[in-house]
Scaffold this motif. Structure first.
Motif, PDB file in Angstrom:
ATOM      1  N   VAL A  62      55.482  -7.399  61.404  1.00 21.24           N
ATOM      2  CA  VAL A  62      56.804  -6.636  60.033  1.00 21.24           C
ATOM      3  C   VAL A  62      56.737  -5.304  60.572  1.00 21.24           C
ATOM      4  N   ALA A  63      55.503  -4.582  61.396  1.00 26.66           N
ATOM      5  CA  ALA A  63      56.182  -3.146  61.707  1.00 26.66           C
ATOM      6  C   ALA A  63      57.386  -3.457  62.925  1.00 26.66           C
ATOM      7  N   LYS A  64      57.403  -4.215  63.180  1.00 26.12           N
ATOM      8  CA  LYS A  64      58.930  -4.477  64.332  1.00 26.12           C
ATOM      9  C   LYS A  64      59.688  -4.575  63.519  1.00 26.12           C
ATOM     10  N   ALA A  65      59.788  -4.697  62.453  1.00 20.53           N
ATOM     11  CA  ALA A  65      61.554  -6.106  61.894  1.00 20.53           C
ATOM     12  C   ALA A  65      62.300  -4.633  61.089  1.00 20.53           C
ATOM     13  N   VAL A  66      60.864  -3.634  60.762  1.00 16.31           N
ATOM     14  CA  VAL A  66      61.173  -1.934  59.620  1.00 16.31           C
ATOM     15  C   VAL A  66      61.935  -1.741  60.540  1.00 16.31           C
ATOM     16  N   GLY A  67      60.576  -1.520  62.082  1.00 14.27           N
ATOM     17  CA  GLY A  67      61.526  -0.456  62.531  1.00 14.27           C
ATOM     18  C   GLY A  67      62.760  -0.293  62.911  1.00 14.27           C
ATOM     19  N   GLU A  68      63.197  -1.947  63.293  1.00  6.89           N
ATOM     20  CA  GLU A  68      64.483  -1.963  64.528  1.00  6.89           C
ATOM     21  C   GLU A  68      65.243  -2.227  62.987  1.00  6.89           C
ATOM     22  N   GLN A  69      65.005  -2.530  61.641  1.00  2.00           N
ATOM     23  CA  GLN A  69      65.976  -2.631  60.257  1.00  2.00           C
ATOM     24  C   GLN A  69      66.738  -0.859  59.959  1.00  2.00           C
ATOM     25  N   ALA A  70      65.883   0.028  59.813  1.00  2.00           N
ATOM     26  CA  ALA A  70      65.324   1.472  59.798  1.00  2.00           C
ATOM     27  C   ALA A  70      66.299   1.810  61.041  1.00  2.00           C
ATOM     28  N   GLY A  71      66.553   1.621  62.487  1.00  2.00           N
ATOM     29  CA  GLY A  71      67.124   2.031  63.458  1.00  2.00           C
ATOM     30  C   GLY A  71      68.949   1.742  62.840  1.00  2.00           C
ATOM     31  N   ARG A  72      68.590   0.627  62.080  1.00  2.38           N
ATOM     32  CA  ARG A  72      70.633   0.149  61.830  1.00  2.38           C
ATOM     33  C   ARG A  72      70.506   0.746  60.591  1.00  2.38           C
ATOM     34  N   PRO A  84      70.425  -9.152  55.687  1.00  3.17           N
ATOM     35  CA  PRO A  84      68.675 -10.265  55.659  1.00  3.17           C
ATOM     36  C   PRO A  84      68.432 -10.457  53.470  1.00  3.17           C
ATOM     37  N   MET A  85      69.419  -9.346  52.962  1.00  2.05           N
ATOM     38  CA  MET A  85      68.862 -10.397  51.347  1.00  2.05           C
ATOM     39  C   MET A  85      69.515 -11.612  50.880  1.00  2.05           C
ATOM     40  N   VAL A  86      70.668 -11.647  51.451  1.00  3.82           N
ATOM     41  CA  VAL A  86      71.273 -13.185  51.678  1.00  3.82           C
ATOM     42  C   VAL A  86      70.322 -13.988  52.420  1.00  3.82           C
ATOM     43  N   GLU A  87      69.506 -13.515  53.338  1.00  4.24           N
ATOM     44  CA  GLU A  87      68.529 -14.835  54.015  1.00  4.24           C
ATOM     45  C   GLU A  87      67.210 -14.904  53.609  1.00  4.24           C
ATOM     46  N   LEU A  88      66.718 -13.572  53.136  1.00  2.00           N
ATOM     47  CA  LEU A  88      65.717 -13.497  52.235  1.00  2.00           C
ATOM     48  C   LEU A  88      65.651 -14.819  50.736  1.00  2.00           C
ATOM     49  N   ALA A  89      66.868 -14.165  50.125  1.00  2.00           N
ATOM     50  CA  ALA A  89      66.998 -15.061  49.183  1.00  2.00           C
ATOM     51  C   ALA A  89      67.319 -16.944  49.618  1.00  2.00           C
ATOM     52  N   GLU A  90      68.208 -17.167  50.248  1.00  4.94           N
ATOM     53  CA  GLU A  90      67.961 -18.752  50.452  1.00  4.94           C
ATOM     54  C   GLU A  90      66.596 -18.952  51.056  1.00  4.94           C
ATOM     55  N   ARG A  91      65.824 -18.749  51.824  1.00  6.72           N
ATOM     56  CA  ARG A  91      64.177 -18.438  51.874  1.00  6.72           C
ATOM     57  C   ARG A  91      63.248 -19.026  51.034  1.00  6.72           C
ATOM     58  N   VAL A  92      63.610 -17.780  49.631  1.00  7.58           N
ATOM     59  CA  VAL A  92      63.052 -18.340  48.917  1.00  7.58           C
ATOM     60  C   VAL A  92      62.955 -19.219  47.677  1.00  7.58           C
ATOM     61  N   ALA A  93      64.824 -19.361  47.920  1.00  2.00           N
ATOM     62  CA  ALA A  93      64.976 -20.082  46.992  1.00  2.00           C
ATOM     63  C   ALA A  93      64.916 -21.490  46.944  1.00  2.00           C
ATOM     64  N   CYS A  94      64.477 -22.394  48.387  1.00  2.00           N
ATOM     65  CA  CYS A  94      64.549 -23.172  49.302  1.00  2.00           C
ATOM     66  C   CYS A  94      63.564 -23.309  48.490  1.00  2.00           C
ATOM     67  N   LEU A  95      62.013 -22.168  49.037  1.00  2.00           N
ATOM     68  CA  LEU A  95      61.119 -22.429  48.392  1.00  2.00           C
ATOM     69  C   LEU A  95      60.121 -22.509  47.077  1.00  2.00           C
ATOM     70  N   SER A  96      61.855 -21.854  45.397  1.00  2.69           N
ATOM     71  CA  SER A  96      60.362 -22.146  44.648  1.00  2.69           C
ATOM     72  C   SER A  96      60.323 -23.394  43.943  1.00  2.69           C
ATOM     73  N   THR A 304      67.496  -4.016  49.173  1.00  2.00           N
ATOM     74  CA  THR A 304      67.590  -2.804  50.551  1.00  2.00           C
ATOM     75  C   THR A 304      66.920  -3.905  51.687  1.00  2.00           C
ATOM     76  N   GLN A 305      67.630  -3.484  52.987  1.00  2.08           N
ATOM     77  CA  GLN A 305      67.899  -3.447  54.091  1.00  2.08           C
ATOM     78  C   GLN A 305      66.134  -3.933  55.094  1.00  2.08           C
ATOM     79  N   VAL A 306      65.766  -2.448  54.260  1.00  2.00           N
ATOM     80  CA  VAL A 306      64.392  -2.395  55.134  1.00  2.00           C
ATOM     81  C   VAL A 306      63.738  -2.999  54.846  1.00  2.00           C
ATOM     82  N   THR A 307      63.439  -3.471  53.498  1.00  2.00           N
ATOM     83  CA  THR A 307      62.786  -4.457  52.411  1.00  2.00           C
ATOM     84  C   THR A 307      62.508  -5.639  52.627  1.00  2.00           C
ATOM     85  N   MET A 308      63.826  -6.084  53.178  1.00  2.00           N
ATOM     86  CA  MET A 308      64.351  -7.355  52.873  1.00  2.00           C
ATOM     87  C   MET A 308      63.832  -7.970  54.831  1.00  2.00           C
ATOM     88  N   ALA A 309      63.933  -6.577  55.088  1.00  2.00           N
ATOM     89  CA  ALA A 309      63.709  -7.349  56.622  1.00  2.00           C
ATOM     90  C   ALA A 309      61.999  -7.706  56.901  1.00  2.00           C
TER      91      ALA A 309
END
Length: 427
Positions: A62-72, A84-96, A304-309
């Motif tokens: 998680v720390a790595k993902a946050v750092g890399e996204q924060a750098g962008r 990142p929001m679309v990708e997480l939404a796809e996974r949550v929708a599937c799991l729901s 927001t991108q960093v929280t979705m990452a």
């Protein structure tokens, strides 16, 4: 914590902003299932920032993902496409488990429940909401309006008409003496009677396991029985999974699945653990419900991108390492260990829960009278022994709440249980 920081806290923050412990604790860093305070003391964390540190403190993925996204880029709002929001939404929708699901991200569980209430009342053209006694759904004006726990409901004013249903607490109330089948039947009859005296409500909102209420829950299948009654009348079911989601209960990925005989809820809310400390909440609903709003809306900080990452990395870790299975195995061992301890402590009325979501209700020995002073004493003694736990309950905060990160090991569970045993025996 230094007295100076406590004084500064009291000078600029509200009096109602609760702090644990007579000498409040400043946590400075964490790793795995442990945290450290400003004085360098190390604690085994059995509360995870109120069930929010779901996988582990300082999880490298998680720390790595946050750092890399924060750098962008950190943030752009929902006015722009957000991968990142679309990708997480796809996974949550599937799991729901919800067919044709749509996902809206928020910054907290309170905001998620507020959004669910907006959707339900707009879809059903009704501002009447059914909620459970002893429930808690957040801090906003509407969420407080559907909270059935007096200790967390500072006002009776509300934009909603709320009617409270019985059934969220198995071992207290007028039906406590019944067996599970009879208890469920009695609660269903109570619901039918209530509906006969009111205009059609928009929805029932319910936590599968009541969090702030002290980790209480009804018999499995109760909400499925409720769902039959609700469905006949077109009333929606909102499952508040802010504390129970992502496999914490061990047996199921979502708490509602213990009541899923008649299909998934119409709306599911989530938050806390998915961000592992980052501000992520959200709502999942069928498209026809999610899309019922006829006005524009955005979210500045939701999704927001960093929280979705962070959410993507955390969810991937949880699934890859089967933390749901770990919660079931280690949580089962911890629950049995604590029940063994409790059998020798007169103050303990009940040890309940499932997975890594365990409540210990304390009462004055030989009675059902709440013992909040005992709960506070155990909290202090546990801290002195190197363990952080929470408290809650609908009867004067007399329940201890235990919800460690879901990567808890057997050795850490045993260590925490031993500290809790000493703390419980101290009262």
């Amino acid at each position: 914590m230094t007295p100076d920081l406590f004084g500064r806290h009291r000078a600029v923050l509200p009096d109602w902003l609760a702090l644990y412990y007579e000498d409040p604790l400043e946590i400075t860093h964490g790793e795995g299932r442990h945290v450290w305070d400003a004085a360098g003391n190390k604690y085994l964390d059995f509360f995870g920032g109120i069930l929010t540190t779901m996988t582990a403190h300082a999880l490298p993925e998680v720390a790595k993902a946050v750092g890399e996204q924060a750098g962008r880029i950190l943030h752009s709002s929902t006015l722009y496409l957000n991968r990142p929001m679309v990708e997480l939404a796809e996974r949550v929708a599937c799991l729901s488990g919800i067919p044709d699901a749509r996902v809206f991200f928020t910054t907290s569980g309170t905001e998620a429940n507020d959004t669910a209430l907006l959707l339900a009342t707009a879809y059903r053209r009704s501002n009447t909401i059914l909620a459970m006694r002893n429930s808690y759904h957040g801090r906003s004006f509407s969420a407080v309006g559907v909270t059935g726990n007096r200790g967390w409901s500072p006002t009776s004013l509300s934009p909603l008409q709320t009617l409270y249903v019985h059934g969220g607490v198995r071992t207290r109330g007028p039906y406590a003496h019944l067996d599970d089948r009879e208890f469920t039947d009695a609660c269903v009859d109570d619901l039918k009677d209530l509906l006969g005296h009111t205009r059609a409500p928009a929805a029932l909102i319910a936590e599968p396991v009541q969090g702030v209420g002290g980790f209480t829950s009804p018999p499995d299948g109760l909400y499925a029985a409720f769902r039959e009654v609700l469905h006949e009348r077109g009333i929606l079911w909102i499952a508040d999974e802010v504390q129970t989601g992502w496999g914490r209960t061990g047996e199921h990925f979502w708490g509602w699945q213990a009541h899923g005989q008649n299909g998934p809820p119409d709306i599911v809310t989530f938050a806390k653990g998915i961000g592992n400390g980052m501000s992520v909440g959200g709502v999942v609903a069928r498209a026809e419900i999610m899309n019922c709003l006829d006005a524009n809306s955005i979210s500045t900080f939701g999704g927001t991108q960093v929280t979705m990452a962070a959410g993507l990395a955390n969810l991937a870790y949880l699934l890859k390492h089967d933390l749901q299975g770990n919660a079931r195995r280690v949580g089962g061992l911890l629950l049995e260990r604590l029940r063994s301890v409790a059998a020798r402590v007169p103050h303990v009325r009940e040890v309940r829960g499932r997975g890594l979501m365990i409540g210990i209700e304390l009462t004055r020995p030989g009675t059902d009278e709440a013992a909040p002073e005992a709960a506070s004493a155990v909290l202090e003694e546990a801290r002195a022994g190197g363990l952080l736990i929470g408290k809650g309950g609908g009867h004067d905060t007399s329940a201890l709440r235990i919800a460690p990160p879901m990567s808890l090991t057997v050795a850490e569970a045993e260590e925490g249980a031993a500290i809790l045993e000493r703390a419980l025996r101290s009262v």
